[in-house]
Scaffold this motif. Structure first.
Motif, PDB file in Angstrom:
ATOM      1  N   LEU A  81       0.841  -1.212   0.000  1.00  0.00           N
ATOM      2  CA  LEU A  81       0.000   0.000   0.000  1.00  0.00           C
ATOM      3  C   LEU A  81       0.870   1.253   0.000  1.00  0.00           C
ATOM      4  CD1 LEU A  81      -2.834  -1.024   2.511  1.00  0.00           C
ATOM      5  CD2 LEU A  81      -2.994  -0.845   0.006  1.00  0.00           C
ATOM      6  N   GLU A  82       1.966   1.181   0.750  1.00  0.00           N
ATOM      7  CA  GLU A  82       2.889   2.317   0.768  1.00  0.00           C
ATOM      8  C   GLU A  82       3.555   2.493  -0.605  1.00  0.00           C
ATOM      9  OE1 GLU A  82       5.810   1.918   3.867  1.00  0.00           O
ATOM     10  OE2 GLU A  82       6.631   3.926   3.529  1.00  0.00           O
ATOM     11  N   CYS A  83       3.851   1.366  -1.251  1.00  0.00           N
ATOM     12  CA  CYS A  83       4.413   1.452  -2.608  1.00  0.00           C
ATOM     13  C   CYS A  83       3.467   2.205  -3.534  1.00  0.00           C
ATOM     14  CB  CYS A  83       4.655   0.047  -3.178  1.00  0.00           C
ATOM     15  SG  CYS A  83       5.914  -0.934  -2.361  1.00  0.00           S
ATOM     16  N   TYR A  84       2.185   1.839  -3.484  1.00  0.00           N
ATOM     17  CA  TYR A  84       1.189   2.507  -4.341  1.00  0.00           C
ATOM     18  C   TYR A  84       1.139   4.003  -4.042  1.00  0.00           C
ATOM     19  CZ  TYR A  84      -0.973  -2.122  -5.354  1.00  0.00           C
ATOM     20  OH  TYR A  84      -1.243  -3.401  -5.739  1.00  0.00           O
ATOM     21  N   GLU A  85       1.066   4.316  -2.754  1.00  0.00           N
ATOM     22  CA  GLU A  85       0.860   5.696  -2.343  1.00  0.00           C
ATOM     23  C   GLU A  85       2.061   6.571  -2.721  1.00  0.00           C
ATOM     24  OE1 GLU A  85       1.603   6.968   1.536  1.00  0.00           O
ATOM     25  OE2 GLU A  85       1.302   8.874   0.490  1.00  0.00           O
TER      26      GLU A  85
ATOM     27  N   MET B  65       3.426 -16.854  10.141  1.00  0.00           N
ATOM     28  CA  MET B  65       3.364 -15.813   9.104  1.00  0.00           C
ATOM     29  C   MET B  65       3.679 -16.453   7.761  1.00  0.00           C
ATOM     30  SD  MET B  65       5.506 -12.607  10.706  1.00  0.00           S
ATOM     31  CE  MET B  65       6.869 -13.507  11.363  1.00  0.00           C
ATOM     32  N   SER B  66       3.131 -15.913   6.714  1.00  0.00           N
ATOM     33  CA  SER B  66       3.525 -16.340   5.379  1.00  0.00           C
ATOM     34  C   SER B  66       4.707 -15.496   4.937  1.00  0.00           C
ATOM     35  CB  SER B  66       2.363 -16.155   4.396  1.00  0.00           C
ATOM     36  OG  SER B  66       1.789 -17.383   4.058  1.00  0.00           O
ATOM     37  N   LEU B  67       5.737 -16.162   4.410  1.00  0.00           N
ATOM     38  CA  LEU B  67       6.921 -15.424   3.970  1.00  0.00           C
ATOM     39  C   LEU B  67       6.582 -14.618   2.730  1.00  0.00           C
ATOM     40  CD1 LEU B  67       9.059 -18.338   4.996  1.00  0.00           C
ATOM     41  CD2 LEU B  67       9.564 -15.989   5.697  1.00  0.00           C
ATOM     42  N   ALA B  68       6.900 -13.339   2.799  1.00  0.00           N
ATOM     43  CA  ALA B  68       6.266 -12.415   1.875  1.00  0.00           C
ATOM     44  C   ALA B  68       6.968 -12.264   0.533  1.00  0.00           C
ATOM     45  CB  ALA B  68       6.152 -11.051   2.537  1.00  0.00           C
ATOM     46  N   GLY B  69       8.264 -12.255   0.495  1.00  0.00           N
ATOM     47  CA  GLY B  69       8.927 -11.852  -0.733  1.00  0.00           C
ATOM     48  C   GLY B  69       8.815 -10.351  -0.919  1.00  0.00           C
ATOM     49  N   ALA B  70       9.316  -9.889  -2.063  1.00  0.00           N
ATOM     50  CA  ALA B  70       9.378  -8.452  -2.322  1.00  0.00           C
ATOM     51  C   ALA B  70       8.131  -7.982  -3.070  1.00  0.00           C
ATOM     52  CB  ALA B  70      10.632  -8.132  -3.127  1.00  0.00           C
ATOM     53  N   TYR B  71       7.795  -6.724  -2.864  1.00  0.00           N
ATOM     54  CA  TYR B  71       6.659  -6.098  -3.552  1.00  0.00           C
ATOM     55  C   TYR B  71       7.095  -4.807  -4.221  1.00  0.00           C
ATOM     56  CZ  TYR B  71       3.584  -9.387  -1.276  1.00  0.00           C
ATOM     57  OH  TYR B  71       2.979 -10.543  -0.889  1.00  0.00           O
ATOM     58  N   GLY B  72       6.294  -4.373  -5.154  1.00  0.00           N
ATOM     59  CA  GLY B  72       6.601  -3.106  -5.778  1.00  0.00           C
ATOM     60  C   GLY B  72       5.408  -2.551  -6.523  1.00  0.00           C
ATOM     61  N   ALA B  73       5.444  -1.255  -6.745  1.00  0.00           N
ATOM     62  CA  ALA B  73       4.469  -0.601  -7.616  1.00  0.00           C
ATOM     63  C   ALA B  73       5.249   0.136  -8.690  1.00  0.00           C
ATOM     64  CB  ALA B  73       3.599   0.368  -6.830  1.00  0.00           C
ATOM     65  N   LYS B  74       4.829  -0.065  -9.941  1.00  0.00           N
ATOM     66  CA  LYS B  74       5.546   0.515 -11.080  1.00  0.00           C
ATOM     67  C   LYS B  74       4.631   1.491 -11.816  1.00  0.00           C
ATOM     68  CE  LYS B  74       8.655  -2.573 -10.015  1.00  0.00           C
ATOM     69  NZ  LYS B  74       9.282  -3.578 -10.845  1.00  0.00           N
TER      70      LYS B  74
ATOM     71  N   ARG C  78       9.542   7.815 -18.743  1.00  0.00           N
ATOM     72  CA  ARG C  78      10.010   7.802 -17.353  1.00  0.00           C
ATOM     73  C   ARG C  78       9.394   6.631 -16.621  1.00  0.00           C
ATOM     74  NH1 ARG C  78       6.479  11.195 -13.826  1.00  0.00           N
ATOM     75  NH2 ARG C  78       4.666  11.630 -15.117  1.00  0.00           N
ATOM     76  N   VAL C  79      10.082   6.219 -15.560  1.00  0.00           N
ATOM     77  CA  VAL C  79       9.628   5.083 -14.762  1.00  0.00           C
ATOM     78  C   VAL C  79       9.814   5.416 -13.289  1.00  0.00           C
ATOM     79  CG1 VAL C  79       9.933   2.617 -14.260  1.00  0.00           C
ATOM     80  CG2 VAL C  79      10.432   3.477 -16.562  1.00  0.00           C
ATOM     81  N   VAL C  80       8.786   5.187 -12.505  1.00  0.00           N
ATOM     82  CA  VAL C  80       8.908   5.283 -11.046  1.00  0.00           C
ATOM     83  C   VAL C  80       8.689   3.878 -10.482  1.00  0.00           C
ATOM     84  CG1 VAL C  80       7.930   6.234  -8.922  1.00  0.00           C
ATOM     85  CG2 VAL C  80       8.094   7.673 -10.973  1.00  0.00           C
ATOM     86  N   SER C  81       9.657   3.398  -9.711  1.00  0.00           N
ATOM     87  CA  SER C  81       9.545   2.084  -9.068  1.00  0.00           C
ATOM     88  C   SER C  81       9.634   2.287  -7.561  1.00  0.00           C
ATOM     89  CB  SER C  81      10.692   1.158  -9.497  1.00  0.00           C
ATOM     90  OG  SER C  81      10.672   0.943 -10.890  1.00  0.00           O
ATOM     91  N   VAL C  82       8.608   1.876  -6.874  1.00  0.00           N
ATOM     92  CA  VAL C  82       8.650   1.931  -5.408  1.00  0.00           C
ATOM     93  C   VAL C  82       8.633   0.495  -4.908  1.00  0.00           C
ATOM     94  CG1 VAL C  82       7.648   2.876  -3.321  1.00  0.00           C
ATOM     95  CG2 VAL C  82       7.426   4.111  -5.479  1.00  0.00           C
ATOM     96  N   ILE C  83       9.640   0.161  -4.131  1.00  0.00           N
ATOM     97  CA  ILE C  83       9.918  -1.236  -3.815  1.00  0.00           C
ATOM     98  C   ILE C  83       9.897  -1.469  -2.309  1.00  0.00           C
ATOM     99  CG2 ILE C  83      11.630  -3.103  -4.021  1.00  0.00           C
ATOM    100  CD1 ILE C  83      10.550  -2.167  -6.740  1.00  0.00           C
ATOM    101  N   ASP C  84       9.187  -2.512  -1.897  1.00  0.00           N
ATOM    102  CA  ASP C  84       9.324  -3.032  -0.539  1.00  0.00           C
ATOM    103  C   ASP C  84      10.260  -4.230  -0.615  1.00  0.00           C
ATOM    104  OD1 ASP C  84       9.201  -4.207   1.930  1.00  0.00           O
ATOM    105  OD2 ASP C  84       7.109  -4.873   1.723  1.00  0.00           O
ATOM    106  N   GLY C  85      11.521  -3.984  -0.319  1.00  0.00           N
ATOM    107  CA  GLY C  85      12.517  -5.067  -0.318  1.00  0.00           C
ATOM    108  C   GLY C  85      12.931  -5.429   1.096  1.00  0.00           C
TER     109      GLY C  85
END
Lengths: 176, 735
Positions: B396-400, B591-600, B617-624
């Protein structure tokens, strides 16, 4: 294809033409007896042990083998060693100063302008020549004139940033 | 000792420790090694895609200058088969028999005194074939289909019934092309035997596995095989197998009792070391009128070679990407007469996410809803497969953050509504994930008498920054400055490491390094706490930490002493500890192991008359999760994005439909993104350290690529009103 193969099968193979080729690499002279068909890339890597110059395609399409001949960038895989005779050959091993790395090398490290590092010697040789060519005036120009050097890790934006910084900081420094 | 919570969420962006070697050309890649007396190999590859070899003509080659031997199936020694790994069975060993199963199969190996002689002689080898019609079409009904080859198919609820009754449904078919990994470094192998001991320099992302494989193939103990790869030269998955050419080189070296070196040519890189397989995907999505997903049916069929395995479940991640009560995912593979596919950066996700995120964009447009709003509405903070919370998910933070930085709200939602001169402007977005993956890892940490540390593991640094981030991690755990810590890798004699793949190495190896360093500190603490001459005498080894090069009671650095002092007083030259990590288990964690997320978020420009397509242009917001090194992690996302642009716009390995020959197997013909194709990028890391592992990292090698292709395709739709469901998107489709 068939004709060529059958001619080969017939054993019509003249002895490879050999001669002594004198190469001046990074200020040192080397006299090498070799097949006149040996490329500059193979001569550097296999005969002189200068393996910093990389082979990425051997077809002139990737830029990994970029070196300088009299200060101009060329693809060592598309240049015969014999063609480089009498000219000043500069490779990645020859651009660092005695006082440390070349400004372009330093900028590549600061900006993380590489990942696996395989294309990096070619990128740096191209970048150094690019600035001498006066082609580092804008990001757009850098992108365009660095597009002969493939980077499969995709470090392009950092490569542009590194060259931009080296060009801005170095100005028309004689070393560039 | 320090805890995850006290560490920086984003680690210092220090320069790569291997940078000086890479910029000076002194980093040695497998092709750069030579040993005295080595001979050179050259491959002969089949010129038909199916059938059998009736006769090999090797006489001309055998008589050519400098030729030492020519190996074919007729004189090759019988060898064993490599291990079954998490990626499936090892590729079948080369030159087993007279069968040909794909164009470009190795059918002979010529060994000569020089590379030129080997190459010239290889061209003299001819084969007579009894050719049969190759199976080359993915949807050829004669092709054997593997159903659920990985046991990953899923089903929950009743997607068929839910689709039937859904207020809105969307059905669409998406296709993706074969792509070839094509790392810049040509794959090379240098094999040398000393008696029954084998040393191999090899382009590998997994030296521990190559060692196991060669030991099994040649019937010798693993301890007799050493695989070295200090620098890889890129891999993107191509280095995850012990390929037939590796075995051939070692086989030849054993036969002629001399070291043998082989460097693949660029065309051979297309048929010898894997590729991302093409596929077709069928999506059916059911939703309410306000955009709530009620049904998702995602099926795939991808190409596979005749005799190999490839882990490629395109549809699987659709079972947990969004909240949806009724989901079916099914993956099939069709066996064709093609070269073996293998993992290529973001295997399965690169393709599967393209279909899913394109379909959601289509659904959003049909609902006249903001595509971002559709994702938000179907977001899930729990794993929909088991109801467990994710170990970390800041999507959600990636999206925002992404929407804000990109200026998503400036978008006119109407397709073909935004223009800049003759350029049609389009905005597109996609969500991205790369699932958690880890394998067991081991590491060893040593502090020397001079106070420096050496940490090592048989891992590789394929450009991701392993040398650097593991040194950073060890320095932090040992309380030493980075210049006193060296991390060594790329040698199978070191403790076993998992592959550099699946975005798993940093997490798994990091946890092993963390474990080794903690055990090492513990050893020092035990020595000091029981030593009458130490300021730590009487303290519990449990209450000791290390900062600024000193071992000291927690919070009391003035009572510390250096590693060197402790070693000197005990007459020791070093102390060493071993560490391990094993993947955590979701049910044990709760907990389920999450892996990485992102919004592009992507802006494209399409020339209204010429169809020229540019990514602007590209904006990548990543939860790593926790980021160990901001600089190298950012580079991973940038590189993944470039790979995604290539997949979306350029990359297409073309196989001739009659002969099975790859028609564009060179860098002049197979297009990849070049510098001028790549725009400014904005990369931001958000989220918190992952709660599922000791170091809190997630791994960011692949999530950078995922989502780029659909974001581009969605932006192209927004720019032009044309929905393109086939990759790559080329100019002709836009005219």
């Amino acid at each position: 294809m068939t004709d060529v193969a059958s001619r080969r099968d017939a054993g019509e193979r003249p002895a490879p033409p050999e001669r002594v080729v004198t190469l001046t690499v990074n200020g040192r002279s080397y006299a090498l007896r070799m097949d006149t068909r040996v490329t500059l890339l193979d001569a550097l890597r296999d005969r002189l042990g200068l393996v910093g110059t990389k082979k990425g395609c051997d077809q002139g399409a990737c830029g990994a083998c970029t070196v300088h001949l009299d200060g101009r960038r060329v693809l060592a895989c598309l240049t015969l060693a014999a063609q480089a005779e009498g000219r000043a050959i500069t490779t990645i091993e020859g651009i660092s100063g005695t006082d440390g790395p070349h400004p372009v090398q330093q900028a590549f490290m600061e900006h993380d302008g590489f990942q696996c590092g395989f294309c990096t010697p070619g990128q740096i040789m191209s970048a150094v020549a690019l600035m001498a060519e006066g082609r580092a005036g804008s990001d757009e120009e850098i992108r365009e004139f660095m597009s002969g050097n493939l980077c499969r890790c995709g470090a392009y934006p950092n490569i542009v940033a590194a060259i931009r910084e080296a060009a801005t900081r170095g100005g028309h420094d004689a070393r560039l | 000792m320090s805890t995850v919570e006290s560490r920086p969420r984003i680690g210092a962006g220090v320069n790569r420790v291997d940078g000086p070697r890479k910029v000076t050309g002194t980093a040695p890649y497998p092709m750069d090694f030579s040993v005295p007396g080595q001979a050179y190999g050259a491959l002969v590859q089949s010129t038909v895609a199916a059938g059998r070899i009736v006769r090999m003509h090797t006489e001309a080659a055998e008589g050519a200058p400098g030729v030492i031997t020519v190996i074919t199936h007729e004189n090759a020694p019988k060898v064993g088969t490599g291990p079954v790994t998490v990626l499936g069975a090892s590729p079948p060993p080369p030159l087993r028999d007279d069968r040909v199963v794909h164009h470009g199969q190795h059918i002979a190996f010529v060994v000569a005194e020089t590379p030129e002689q080997a190459t010239a002689a290889a061209r003299l080898v001819r084969a007579d074939y009894e050719a049969t019609e190759p199976l080359l079409d993915l949807q050829d009904p004669r092709a054997e289909q593997l159903v659920d080859p990985w046991g990953t198919d899923t089903s929950r609820g009743d997607s068929a019934a839910a689709l039937e009754s859904a207020e809105v449904t969307l059905r669409a078919t998406y296709t993706t092309a074969d792509n070839t990994n094509n790392p810049l470094g040509l794959f090379a192998t240098l094999a040398a035997w000393e008696g029954e001991t084998l040393t191999v320099h090899d382009t590998s992302q997994w030296p521990s596995m190559v060692r196991t494989c060669l030991a099994m193939v040649f019937g010798i103990p693993e301890s007799s095989v050493r695989v070295l790869v200090p620098y890889v030269g890129g891999g993107f998955g191509a280095g995850l197998r012990a390929w037939p050419h590796v075995i051939l080189t070692a086989m030849a070296a054993r036969m002629i009792k001399r070291p043998v070196k082989l460097v693949l040519t660029r065309p051979q890189m297309f048929t010898s070391v894997g590729h991302r397989p093409s596929g077709v995907q069928w999506l059916s999505v059911g939703a309410t009128r306000d955009g709530e997903l009620v049904a998702l049916d995602h099926r795939s069929l991808s190409s596979l070679s005749m005799e190999d395995n490839d882990y490629e479940p395109f549809a699987w991640a659709s079972s947990f990407a969004y909240r949806c009560p009724n989901v079916t995912t099914q993956d099939r593979q069709a066996r064709l007469n093609v070269a073996v596919p293998t993992s290529m950066r973001a295997p399965a996700e690169a393709q599967g996410n393209f279909a899913l995120e394109s379909a959601l964009d289509e659904l959003a447009h049909s609902l006249r809803m903001d595509p971002l709003e559709l994702r938000l509405r179907n977001h899930t903070d729990v794993d929909p497969r088991n109801g467990l919370p994710w170990s970390g998910k800041a999507l959600l933070e990636c999206y925002e953050v992404g929407a804000r930085r990109f200026g998503w709200s400036d978008r006119n939602p109407e397709p073909r509504s935004m223009r800049d001169g003759n350029w049609l402007v389009g905005y597109g977005m996609a969500s991205a994930l790369f699932p958690y993956f880890a394998q067991p890892c081991a590491a060893q940490a040593t502090v020397n008498r001079d106070g420096s540390a050496l940490v090592r593991s048989a891992a590789t640094d394929i450009g991701t920054g392993t040398y650097t981030v593991m040194a950073q991690l060890a320095a932090e755990e040992l309380g030493l400055s980075l210049d006193l810590v060296r991390f060594d890798l790329g040698d199978s004699d070191m403790p076993n490491a998992m592959m550099a793949g699946g975005s798993g190495l940093t997490g798994a190896l990091g946890n092993a390094v963390h474990d080794a360093c903690r055990r090492l500190v513990r050893s020092f603490a035990e020595l000091a706490c029981g030593d009458a001459d130490s300021p730590l005498l009487g303290f519990s080894p449990d209450d000791v930490e290390c900062t600024d090069g000193k071992v000291h009671p927690v919070g009391r650095p003035h009572l510390g002493e250096s590693y060197a002092d402790i070693l000197a007083r005990h007459g020791l030259s070093e102390l060493t500890a071993n560490g391990n990590s094993t993947p955590p288990v979701a049910t044990e964690l709760g907990m389920s192991l999450a892996g990485a997320y992102g919004a592009k978020f992507v802006e494209v420009r399409v020339d209204a008359d010429l169809g020229l397509l540019r990514v602007a242009r590209v904006v990548s917001v990543i939860d790593g999760g926790r980021i160990l090194n901001e600089k190298t992690a950012r580079s991973q996302i940038i590189g993944g994005t470039v790979g995604g642009i290539g997949m979306a716009l350029f990359e297409d390995t073309v196989t001739d439909p009659r002969t099975g020959r790859i028609a564009n197997g060179t860098f002049a013909d197979y297009l990849v993104a070049v510098n001028a194709d790549v725009p400014e990028m904005d990369v931001v890391f958000v989220g918190e350290p992952d709660r599922g592992t000791a170091t809190g990292t997630k791994g960011v090698g692949e999530v950078g690529l995922v989502g780029i292709a659909p974001a581009i395709a969605n932006a192209v739709y927004h720019a032009t009103g044309k929905r393109l469901r086939e990759l790559p998107i080329t100019l002709d489709a836009l005219l």
